[in-house]
Write a protein that holds these residues in place. Structure first.
Motif, PDB file in Angstrom:
ATOM      1  N   SER A   1       0.795  -1.223   0.000  1.00 10.70           N
ATOM      2  CA  SER A   1       0.000   0.000   0.000  1.00 10.70           C
ATOM      3  C   SER A   1       0.831   1.278   0.000  1.00 10.70           C
ATOM      4  CB  SER A   1      -0.941   0.016   1.206  1.00 10.70           C
ATOM      5  OG  SER A   1      -0.200  -0.066   2.394  1.00 10.70           O
ATOM      6  N   GLN A   2       2.103   1.202   0.336  1.00  3.76           N
ATOM      7  CA  GLN A   2       2.932   2.410   0.369  1.00  3.76           C
ATOM      8  C   GLN A   2       4.341   2.049  -0.079  1.00  3.76           C
ATOM      9  OE1 GLN A   2       2.005   5.223   3.050  1.00  3.76           O
ATOM     10  NE2 GLN A   2       3.632   6.563   2.354  1.00  3.76           N
ATOM     11  N   VAL A   3       4.937   2.916  -0.882  1.00  3.74           N
ATOM     12  CA  VAL A   3       6.301   2.708  -1.354  1.00  3.74           C
ATOM     13  C   VAL A   3       7.111   3.951  -1.026  1.00  3.74           C
ATOM     14  CG1 VAL A   3       7.760   2.359  -3.385  1.00  3.74           C
ATOM     15  CG2 VAL A   3       5.556   1.190  -3.218  1.00  3.74           C
ATOM     16  N   TYR A   4       8.280   3.743  -0.435  1.00  6.13           N
ATOM     17  CA  TYR A   4       9.179   4.844  -0.109  1.00  6.13           C
ATOM     18  C   TYR A   4      10.316   4.891  -1.116  1.00  6.13           C
ATOM     19  CZ  TYR A   4       6.620   4.813   4.240  1.00  6.13           C
ATOM     20  OH  TYR A   4       5.609   4.855   5.159  1.00  6.13           O
ATOM     21  N   ARG A   5      10.872   6.057  -1.293  1.00  3.13           N
ATOM     22  CA  ARG A   5      11.986   6.286  -2.200  1.00  3.13           C
ATOM     23  C   ARG A   5      13.236   5.563  -1.700  1.00  3.13           C
ATOM     24  NH1 ARG A   5      13.530  12.446  -3.651  1.00  3.13           N
ATOM     25  NH2 ARG A   5      15.155  12.026  -5.165  1.00  3.13           N
ATOM     26  N   ASN A   6      13.998   4.974  -2.642  1.00  2.14           N
ATOM     27  CA  ASN A   6      15.274   4.326  -2.335  1.00  2.14           C
ATOM     28  C   ASN A   6      15.130   3.272  -1.233  1.00  2.14           C
ATOM     29  OD1 ASN A   6      18.011   3.913  -2.741  1.00  2.14           O
ATOM     30  ND2 ASN A   6      18.597   5.368  -1.151  1.00  2.14           N
ATOM     31  N   ALA A   7      14.183   2.358  -1.406  1.00  2.93           N
ATOM     32  CA  ALA A   7      13.900   1.357  -0.375  1.00  2.93           C
ATOM     33  C   ALA A   7      13.775  -0.039  -0.965  1.00  2.93           C
ATOM     34  CB  ALA A   7      12.599   1.714   0.350  1.00  2.93           C
ATOM     35  N   LYS A   8      14.073  -1.017  -0.138  1.00  2.00           N
ATOM     36  CA  LYS A   8      13.831  -2.423  -0.486  1.00  2.00           C
ATOM     37  C   LYS A   8      12.366  -2.710  -0.169  1.00  2.00           C
ATOM     38  CE  LYS A   8      14.429  -6.780   1.574  1.00  2.00           C
ATOM     39  NZ  LYS A   8      14.900  -7.414   2.760  1.00  2.00           N
ATOM     40  N   ILE A   9      11.674  -3.319  -1.107  1.00  2.00           N
ATOM     41  CA  ILE A   9      10.257  -3.637  -0.940  1.00  2.00           C
ATOM     42  C   ILE A   9      10.125  -5.153  -0.971  1.00  2.00           C
ATOM     43  CG2 ILE A   9       7.956  -3.345  -1.915  1.00  2.00           C
ATOM     44  CD1 ILE A   9       9.263  -0.904  -3.477  1.00  2.00           C
ATOM     45  N   GLU A  10       9.460  -5.697   0.024  1.00  2.00           N
ATOM     46  CA  GLU A  10       9.221  -7.147   0.052  1.00  2.00           C
ATOM     47  C   GLU A  10       7.720  -7.382   0.146  1.00  2.00           C
ATOM     48  OE1 GLU A  10      10.753 -11.150   2.365  1.00  2.00           O
ATOM     49  OE2 GLU A  10      11.858  -9.269   2.582  1.00  2.00           O
ATOM     50  N   ILE A  11       7.184  -8.068  -0.855  1.00  2.00           N
ATOM     51  CA  ILE A  11       5.749  -8.296  -0.944  1.00  2.00           C
ATOM     52  C   ILE A  11       5.480  -9.790  -0.857  1.00  2.00           C
ATOM     53  CG2 ILE A  11       3.694  -7.986  -2.387  1.00  2.00           C
ATOM     54  CD1 ILE A  11       6.100  -5.958  -3.738  1.00  2.00           C
ATOM     55  N   SER A  12       4.616 -10.163   0.050  1.00  2.00           N
ATOM     56  CA  SER A  12       4.204 -11.553   0.175  1.00  2.00           C
ATOM     57  C   SER A  12       3.330 -11.915  -1.022  1.00  2.00           C
ATOM     58  CB  SER A  12       3.441 -11.744   1.482  1.00  2.00           C
ATOM     59  OG  SER A  12       3.069 -13.081   1.624  1.00  2.00           O
ATOM     60  N   ILE A  13       3.666 -13.038  -1.663  1.00  2.00           N
ATOM     61  CA  ILE A  13       2.959 -13.488  -2.861  1.00  2.00           C
ATOM     62  C   ILE A  13       2.204 -14.776  -2.534  1.00  2.00           C
ATOM     63  CG2 ILE A  13       3.271 -14.291  -5.252  1.00  2.00           C
ATOM     64  CD1 ILE A  13       3.989 -11.357  -4.903  1.00  2.00           C
ATOM     65  N   ASP A  14       1.032 -14.932  -3.103  1.00  2.00           N
ATOM     66  CA  ASP A  14       0.224 -16.133  -2.911  1.00  2.00           C
ATOM     67  C   ASP A  14       1.030 -17.373  -3.339  1.00  2.00           C
ATOM     68  OD1 ASP A  14      -1.703 -18.107  -2.814  1.00  2.00           O
ATOM     69  OD2 ASP A  14      -3.047 -17.158  -4.255  1.00  2.00           O
ATOM     70  N   ASN A  15       1.183 -18.346  -2.435  1.00  2.00           N
ATOM     71  CA  ASN A  15       1.990 -19.559  -2.690  1.00  2.00           C
ATOM     72  C   ASN A  15       1.484 -20.394  -3.856  1.00  2.00           C
ATOM     73  OD1 ASN A  15       2.236 -18.734   0.014  1.00  2.00           O
ATOM     74  ND2 ASN A  15       2.946 -20.733   0.630  1.00  2.00           N
ATOM     75  N   ASN A  16       0.226 -20.338  -4.152  1.00  2.00           N
ATOM     76  CA  ASN A  16      -0.367 -21.251  -5.129  1.00  2.00           C
ATOM     77  C   ASN A  16       0.143 -21.063  -6.547  1.00  2.00           C
ATOM     78  OD1 ASN A  16      -1.979 -22.567  -3.219  1.00  2.00           O
ATOM     79  ND2 ASN A  16      -3.441 -20.881  -3.283  1.00  2.00           N
ATOM     80  N   ILE A  17       0.850 -19.975  -6.835  1.00  2.00           N
ATOM     81  CA  ILE A  17       1.306 -19.759  -8.212  1.00  2.00           C
ATOM     82  C   ILE A  17       2.387 -20.741  -8.633  1.00  2.00           C
ATOM     83  CG2 ILE A  17       0.699 -17.325  -8.164  1.00  2.00           C
ATOM     84  CD1 ILE A  17       3.687 -16.683  -8.120  1.00  2.00           C
ATOM     85  N   LEU A  18       3.061 -21.376  -7.691  1.00  2.00           N
ATOM     86  CA  LEU A  18       4.138 -22.288  -8.061  1.00  2.00           C
ATOM     87  C   LEU A  18       3.721 -23.750  -8.143  1.00  2.00           C
ATOM     88  CD1 LEU A  18       7.329 -21.018  -6.254  1.00  2.00           C
ATOM     89  CD2 LEU A  18       6.657 -20.786  -8.605  1.00  2.00           C
ATOM     90  N   LYS A  19       2.480 -24.040  -8.000  1.00  2.00           N
ATOM     91  CA  LYS A  19       2.040 -25.440  -8.004  1.00  2.00           C
ATOM     92  C   LYS A  19       2.517 -26.185  -9.247  1.00  2.00           C
ATOM     93  CE  LYS A  19      -0.673 -25.532  -4.301  1.00  2.00           C
ATOM     94  NZ  LYS A  19      -0.284 -26.099  -3.106  1.00  2.00           N
ATOM     95  N   SER A  20       2.393 -25.571 -10.406  1.00  2.00           N
ATOM     96  CA  SER A  20       2.802 -26.252 -11.630  1.00  2.00           C
ATOM     97  C   SER A  20       3.633 -25.372 -12.559  1.00  2.00           C
ATOM     98  CB  SER A  20       1.561 -26.758 -12.367  1.00  2.00           C
ATOM     99  OG  SER A  20       0.744 -25.672 -12.712  1.00  2.00           O
ATOM    100  N   ALA A  21       3.922 -24.165 -12.157  1.00  2.00           N
ATOM    101  CA  ALA A  21       4.620 -23.222 -13.036  1.00  2.00           C
ATOM    102  C   ALA A  21       6.125 -23.470 -13.065  1.00  2.00           C
ATOM    103  CB  ALA A  21       4.350 -21.801 -12.586  1.00  2.00           C
ATOM    104  N   LYS A  22       6.700 -23.441 -14.257  1.00  2.00           N
ATOM    105  CA  LYS A  22       8.151 -23.479 -14.416  1.00  2.00           C
ATOM    106  C   LYS A  22       8.660 -22.073 -14.728  1.00  2.00           C
ATOM    107  CE  LYS A  22       8.302 -28.186 -16.119  1.00  2.00           C
ATOM    108  NZ  LYS A  22       8.636 -29.065 -17.224  1.00  2.00           N
TER     109      LYS A  22
END
Length: 167
Positions: A115-136
């Motif tokens: 929801s918020q991004v700061y200048r010159n910062a590392k951003i870590e976003i949690s991603i839904d685990n289900n995308i890797l079930k079958s994706a290469k």
């Protein structure tokens, strides 16, 4: 001498067991560098000169309508991740920050948000685990949450995106 070795061995065993237990709880983290990234801007103009850089990409919901595509290769032998995080860096340029943030999409499905991004910062976003079930191959698209634009660093900058996958 036997007394000292007997005292040391319970301490040694405790340290080994404690170390083993902490590794099992946290899991193994694998990092996958973005294979390719590109910035797509639907509108052109002189105000988007930073977006023309190959080191700094614009994400914007209003003026340039820019978004970023990130392509990752993930070996198919990695199954059932505990968690997935997208790690990306914001640029150190004017207007890099955003009070609206951005969302991450996979196959037109929203899989993450910040929801918020700061200048010159590392951003870590949690991603839904289900995308890797079958994706290469994983193609993630970053789009602005509102009209407020922001700038992210590209792979060519040396600070490109990573997926951190915990197993």
């Amino acid at each position: 001498m036997k007394t000292k070795s007997l005292l040391l061995s319970p301490i040694f065993i405790f340290i080994i067991l404690n170390h083993s237990f902490s590794q099992n709880n946290s899991g193994i983290i694998r990092y996958f560098e973005v294979k390719s990234d590109k910035n797509i801007t639907l509108e052109e103009g002189p105000n988007y000169s930073v977006s023309k850089s190959d080191k700094c990409y614009i994400v914007d919901g209003n003026e340039s309508k820019g978004y970023v595509e990130l392509d990752f290769d993930v070996p198919n032998f990695y199954n059932n991740p505990k968690s997935i995080s997208l790690i990306i860096n914001s640029a150190d340029v004017e207007y890099a920050e955003s009070s609206g943030g951005f969302s991450v999409f996979y196959n037109n499905t929203k899989v993450g948000n910040i929801s918020q991004v700061y200048r010159n910062a590392k951003i870590e976003i949690s991603i839904d685990n289900n995308i890797l079930k079958s994706a290469k191959k994983i193609n993630l698209v970053i789009k602005a949450n509102n009209d407020d634009g922001l700038y992210l660093l590209s792979k060519k900058s040396g600070f490109g995106a990573f997926l951190a996958i915990t197993y």
